[in-house]
Design a protein around this motif. Structure first.
Motif: not given
Length: 136
Positions: A89-94
């Motif tokens: 899954q694509a995720s932001c660092k946070w």
């Protein structure tokens, strides 16, 4: 000019961040030992081009670029799980560094199921809401 960060307290004799990282690598293997190599780098870039936004942010009506490809099911070095792109899954660092870590703790303790590890699951959205300090 921005605010200065307070100097971090470090007890005498405590290991530095670099020493801690070296110790962790000894315990779990380096990034390349765990499969994060050139092949992964290319696969990651392709995945992020096709999935440019964070799944967790989208589920909370936010638009943030994804910078991390997260393995939904923790692979623990298993190459079959590592390369199963249906479980990426694509995720932001946070989201990756906070929400997903909390989800994995709950999963490891048996409190939640595998499908709850998706950052757009009901529990992930609830956890993210509780962690966000910039919501109005």
């Amino acid at each position: 000019m921005g605010m200065r960060r307070a100097k971090q307290f470090k007890p005498a004799g405590a290991p530095t961040r670099q020493e801690q990282k070296r110790q962790a690598d000894k315990w779990r293997g380096s990034a390349s030992d765990r499969g994060y190599n050139h092949r992964w780098s290319k696969a990651r870039d392709t995945f992020l081009k096709r999935n440019p936004l964070c799944v967790g942010c989208l589920a909370s009506d936010r638009v943030e670029p994804a910078t991390v490809v997260d393995h939904v099911d923790p692979h623990h070095g298993d190459p079959e799980k590592f390369w199963d792109s249906s479980m990426w899954q694509a995720s932001c660092k946070w989201h990756h560094d906070s929400v997903k870590q909390r989800l994995e703790q709950l999963y490891a303790s048996g409190a939640i199921h595998l499908q709850d590890l998706w950052l757009n699951s009901t529990i992930a959205i609830r956890i993210a809401k509780g962690m966000r300090c910039d919501e109005v």
